[in-house]
Design an enzyme around this catalytic site. Structure first.
Site, mmCIF file in Angstrom:
data_model
loop_
_atom_site.group_PDB
_atom_site.id
_atom_site.type_symbol
_atom_site.label_atom_id
_atom_site.label_comp_id
_atom_site.label_asym_id
_atom_site.label_seq_id
_atom_site.Cartn_x
_atom_site.Cartn_y
_atom_site.Cartn_z
ATOM 1 N N ASN A 271 0.833 -1.209 0.000
ATOM 2 C CA ASN A 271 0.000 0.000 0.000
ATOM 3 C C ASN A 271 0.866 1.258 0.000
ATOM 4 O OD1 ASN A 271 -2.187 -1.874 0.715
ATOM 5 N ND2 ASN A 271 -1.156 -1.886 2.696
ATOM 6 N N HIS A 303 11.157 -6.121 -1.053
ATOM 7 C CA HIS A 303 10.138 -6.388 -2.072
ATOM 8 C C HIS A 303 9.021 -5.331 -2.032
ATOM 9 C CE1 HIS A 303 7.572 -9.110 -4.598
ATOM 10 N NE2 HIS A 303 6.602 -8.502 -3.935
ATOM 11 N N GLU A 304 8.470 -5.119 -0.839
ATOM 12 C CA GLU A 304 7.357 -4.165 -0.737
ATOM 13 C C GLU A 304 7.842 -2.749 -1.042
ATOM 14 O OE1 GLU A 304 4.712 -5.711 -0.723
ATOM 15 O OE2 GLU A 304 5.491 -7.611 0.046
ATOM 16 N N HIS A 307 8.142 -2.139 -4.749
ATOM 17 C CA HIS A 307 6.845 -1.955 -5.411
ATOM 18 C C HIS A 307 6.484 -0.472 -5.553
ATOM 19 C CE1 HIS A 307 5.035 -5.782 -6.320
ATOM 20 N NE2 HIS A 307 4.951 -6.222 -5.085
ATOM 21 N N GLU A 326 4.681 -8.196 -10.062
ATOM 22 C CA GLU A 326 5.253 -9.192 -9.151
ATOM 23 C C GLU A 326 6.526 -9.840 -9.703
ATOM 24 O OE1 GLU A 326 4.556 -9.035 -6.272
ATOM 25 O OE2 GLU A 326 2.523 -8.215 -6.183
HETATM 26 N N1 TRP Z 1 1.128 -7.580 -3.476
HETATM 27 C C1 TRP Z 1 1.484 -8.391 -2.342
HETATM 28 C C2 TRP Z 1 2.948 -8.714 -2.544
HETATM 29 O O1 TRP Z 1 3.329 -9.486 -3.344
HETATM 30 C C3 TRP Z 1 0.695 -9.656 -2.290
HETATM 31 C C4 TRP Z 1 -0.433 -9.718 -1.316
HETATM 32 C C5 TRP Z 1 -0.427 -9.315 -0.036
HETATM 33 C C6 TRP Z 1 -1.703 -10.291 -1.523
HETATM 34 N N2 TRP Z 1 -1.615 -9.609 0.539
HETATM 35 C C7 TRP Z 1 -2.416 -10.211 -0.334
HETATM 36 C C8 TRP Z 1 -2.314 -10.878 -2.608
HETATM 37 C C9 TRP Z 1 -3.698 -10.714 -0.191
HETATM 38 C C10 TRP Z 1 -3.611 -11.366 -2.485
HETATM 39 C C11 TRP Z 1 -4.292 -11.291 -1.290
HETATM 40 O O2 TRP Z 1 3.780 -8.121 -1.976
HETATM 41 ZN ZN ZN Z 2 4.689 -8.222 -4.547
#
Ligand code: TRP
Ligand code: ZN
Length: 883
Positions: A271, A303-304, A307, A326
């Site tokens: 987020n 990783h986060e 993003h 991803e």
């Molecule tokens: N975007 C997240 C990641 O890869 C993945 C993710 C986190 C997610 N919580 C989730 C995907 C709940 C589906 C449902 O870092």
């Molecule tokens: Zn991710």
């Protein structure tokens, strides 16, 4: 819960949205019984809309609609209608403000999707389609909007109120309430929205970006966890610097927050400026966290953070493009982790995951391309294929282009698409445009599922001094894709001579005198059958192939045993050395299986033992590599190589060999154990991690000898870090030591107040290879520390037993299958995402022997017969039963 006919969504049906949302203004009243959400959406018709329809369809799920108004006028009943997850307003103006009030029940939300409560705090998880459980919205990633968020809550119970962007106001209100307002200047899709409210403590730090801006960094946790945040903070700062240095990406706000929550379906969520993490991926300290845990925190934090550019600034047009963010981000975090630690070890770990989990997925009923063309439930597509194979696809582009053109492609991609929601095609096009490399055939990696098989044969013509590699490729059929066209496969090679790598001169290709290293090259395998001829090869070489695992394929080569031993002992490519050790180990397993079938005792080949001994005595080689090379191929990997799979025969053969190796090498194993022991203060450095990994690998072998148990006991009682302590506990639990129950009890006593350590306690027991484990797992489900509402607990006990304890899960009475089916049926309503994820091991029933198939299938049919299956569970079960 699913409607009568769960429908399939197709990529080919993609249409741009009919309406856009320029501004989203949300107000939350968080209450103890329910929460009221008011949204004001500034909307207009999309000039690019493909239809002339004047009706507006909004997504919404499990919402109580309180009121609906357009430009201040309340909409009368007949002007709108609800159909399943859609709210249809029959006629809307070209541009308007939509105001909508809904009531939701976060306290009752057990799916951990949308707004929910975890350990007393409110938090959100909106990816992929969770925002529709908060309010009516165009819940699709190509609708990007600027968000303003007001949060009102009890000041004592929820002193910390957070959302995306910057905090623009805080205020104390009457009745013990307080309010805070947040503004995020960057337009974003709803899946990146986040809100947190709770009693949280924080550690703070700051980061100065490359252009000199100061960013405040905060990690919010429960007060008791404040002592476990330093590693995550250091990882965050390292990641921020690395992204500037390697990708030229700078952070774009004055604030970056991380919040840790106990109940979370995945690892973490990116987020915008308010990352929400599973506690298991943030908290770490030496006493409670293993080396693997420390590395996971570092990797997930990075990783986060990454993003923020690959995912947030440039996002996905639709969920079929998930790998756009991803795959690229996993590639980025893998390179980061490689730079922070040992690149070869990181590569071998990633290849292991790919060759076990991803190859299995590609060979199973849920096989799908990196960019799927259809789905029933998008949550089922957060897979090793989209993530890890997607990262391999990006890595192959990096290999084909070279580092500088790849960086130019990345720069072009971010410059061209900043602020947009785009496709995998846009990514490839930017790479192509910046480098001039033709990737037309390469694109098949995005659309074709299945693991390509490469067969290579090497022939040396001494007279002509020529070495020929004959390569054929094929790819098995996968659901919906019977025939595959040949892939563009980058095959990195070297030719090993007696004294090192030979210079490479490919026939029909001008000699490249510019490059310093002409002893390694990337062959473009593009046809079903192809030959590569090397000239002026002065001796019969051993081909070192697929160096660094240059493509996610299965490779077979007509090696002699001596060739493999030579690669294992002297190749300069770490991956190839390790892989040769695995091929030799596989040969041992095949021998042992044959011996077993003939009722004979298995013997370990002397040259293999000699090679293992040499490894153990090699003080030059990275001890982590020694540890990895000493491991026989895992049972999971063997299950991909041997067909049909007989779990018990494989387990027995592997155990017999392990015992044989341990018995033959007691002294070198003990010496390596002693050499790696140390009483330095714990640090999660590559060097220390390497030593601990060899030490614990040696211990696990020594457990087959009379020396092991005492060593394990001593290590369990004296070690002060969790890596050594849990390795010892694992050894003890898998032994017949009477001390076992004392050890388990003591571990529990020591750590009962640390949920993450208790997860490890559940997990070691669930993974015990000895008989009686299922009974123990069932018993543990009633332990006061177990909680079926907490995904980490379910994963530690049920997930580990079913997914990582093949001998026990596949017990011949079928009890493991029935156990899993019961858990899936139980979780289907409570948490569909977790229920569906547990199904993995059962869904791959076709690779086992016929009687086993029948037992597994029976349980899947039992699940399918359940009423009100979630779309998540329905999709996996129905696809796995389809012929
Ligand atoms: N975007 C997240 C990641 O890869 C993945 C993710 C986190 C997610 N919580 C989730 C995907 C709940 C589906 C449902 O870092
Ligand atoms: Zn991710």
């Amino acid at each position: 819960m699913r409607d009568a006919q769960p429908s399939t969504i197709y990529l080919k049906d993609y249409r741009v949205p009919d309406y856009l949302i320029d501004k989203t203004s949300l107000s939350f009243h968080l209450g103890e019984r329910s929460t009221e959400v008011t949204s004001r959406l500034t909307m207009r018709r999309n000039p690019a809309a493909e239809t002339a329809s004047q009706s507006l369809e909004l997504h919404g799920a499990e919402l109580e609609l309180l009121s609906l108004a357009i430009n201040g006028d309340v909409l009368p009943e007949g002007d709108w209608e609800q159909q399943g997850e859609l709210l249809c307003i029959h006629r809307v103006p070209e541009a308007f403000e939509l105001e909508c009030k809904t009531r939701i029940y976060p306290q009752k939300n057990t799916s951990l999707e949308g707004l929910y409560k975890s350990s007393g705090m409110f938090c959100t998880q909106c990816e992929a389609e969770g925002f529709r459980k908060i309010t009516y919205y165009l819940d699709r990633p190509d609708v990007m909007s600027v968000f303003d968020v007001e949060i009102i809550a009890d000041a004592d119970a929820y002193p910390v109120l957070l959302s995306n962007g910057n905090c623009t106001a805080t205020e104390t209100l009457d009745n013990g309430l307080h309010r805070s307002v947040w503004h995020d200047p960057f337009p974003k899709p709803a899946y990146l929205f986040a809100l947190v409210a709770g009693k949280l403590s924080r550690i703070s730090d700051s980061f100065t970006t490359m252009s000199g801006r100061d960013v405040a960094l905060h990690i919010y946790v429960e007060e008791k966890d404040l002592d476990k945040c330093d590693h995550a903070m250091q990882s965050l700062k390292n990641a921020m610097r690395w992204d500037e240095e390697v990708y030229g990406r700078e952070y774009d706000l004055e604030l970056f927050n991380i919040v840790a929550v106990d109940d979370f379906n995945m690892g973490a969520m990116e987020n915008k400026s308010l990352n929400i993490f599973n506690t298991s991926c943030v908290l770490a300290k030496p006493e409670t966290t293993t080396d693997a845990g420390f590395q996971r925190v570092e990797g997930v934090v990075a990783h986060e953070y990454f993003h923020n550019w690959s995912g947030n600034r440039v996002t996905c047009r639709d969920w079929f493009q998930l790998s756009l963010k991803e795959g690229f981000t996993v590639f980025r975090d893998a390179e980061f982790s490689a730079d922070m630690g040992s690149p070869t070890v990181k590569r071998v770990e990633d290849v292991t995951l790919l060759r076990t989990a991803q190859f299995a997925e590609d060979a199973g009923p849920m096989a799908h391309p990196v960019r799927p063309d259809s789905f029933i439930e998008i949550s089922n597509f957060y897979t090793v294929t989209v993530y890890e194979k997607g990262a391999e696809v990006v890595r192959m582009i990096h290999t084909l282009l070279g580092p500088e053109p790849f960086r130019a492609g990345s720069d072009l991609y971010f410059a061209r698409h900043d602020g947009q929601a785009v496709t995998c095609e846009d990514f490839v096009k930017a790479m192509e445009d910046a480098s001039g490399v033709d990737l037309s055939q390469f694109r098949l990696w995005y659309s074709q599922a299945g693991t390509p098989q490469l067969s290579v044969q090497g022939d040396y013509d001494a007279q002509a001094q020529r070495y020929t590699l004959s390569v054929t490729q094929s790819c098995p059929a996968t659901p919906g894709q019977a025939e595959k066209a040949p892939f563009h496969i980058p095959l990195k090679v070297a030719l090993l001579g007696e004294a090192g790598q030979l210079p490479l001169q490919l026939k029909g290709q001008p000699q490249d005198t510019e490059t310093a290293d002409n002893t390694e090259m990337v062959l473009d395998v593009t046809e079903a059958k192809q030959q590569f001829v090397f000239e002026n090869v002065i001796e019969s070489p051993v081909a070192s192939l697929l160096r660094g695992f240059s493509a996610p394929v299965k490779l077979s080569m007509n090696y002699q045993r001596a060739d493999l031993l030579r690669i294992m002992q002297s190749d300069s490519d770490g991956f190839c050395r390790w892989d040769a050790s695995q091929q030799l180990g596989l040969a041992e397993i095949r021998n042992a299986l044959a011996a077993q079938a003939a009722g004979e005792a298995a013997e370990v080949a002397q040259d293999y033992l000699d090679a293992c001994q040499q490894l153990l005595e090699d003080t030059q080689l990275d001890p982590a590599m020694v540890a990895l090379m000493l491991q026989l191929p895992s049972e999971a990997y063997l299950a991909e190589l041997i067909s049909p799979v007989n779990v018990h025969a494989i387990h027995q053969a592997r155990e017999a060999l392990r015992k044989g190796i341990a018995t033959a090498l007691v002294e070198p194993l003990q010496a390596a154990y002693r050499r790696c022991a140390s009483d330095e203060a714990y640090r999660p450095s590559a060097e220390q991690i390497a030593r601990r990994s060899l030490k614990n690998a040696a211990l696990s072998y020594l457990m087959y000898t009379s020396h092991g148990p005492e060593m394990a006991r001593e290590q369990f009682e004296t070690s002060r870090n969790m890596t050594d302590r849990s390795a010892a506990l694992n050894a003890i639990v898998n032994s017949d030591m009477p001390y076992k129950s004392d050890a388990l009890q003591r571990f529990y006593q020591d750590w009962q107040h640390e949920p993450l350590v208790i997860n490890q306690w559940f997990q070691v027991q669930a993974m015990c290879r000895l008989p009686g484990t299922l009974e123990r797992v069932v018993e543990l489900m009633s332990h006061p520390a177990y909680d079926a509402a907490n995904p980490n607990k379910v994963r530690a006990l049920v997930g580990a037993f079913c997914g990582q304890n093949a001998v026990n899960f596949h017990s011949e009475d079928g009890a493991g299958y029935a156990f899993l089916a019961d858990r899936v049926i139980e979780l289907n309503r409570r948490n569909p995402q977790i229920a569906s994820r547990l199904l993995g091991p059962l869904s791959k029933w076709r690779k086992y022997t016929p009687e086993v198939q029948q037992r597994m299938r029976g349980q899947l049919e039992r699940i399918l017969a359940e009423p009100e299956l979630s779309s998540d569970v329905y999709e996996v079960v129905s696809k796995s039963l389809k012929d």
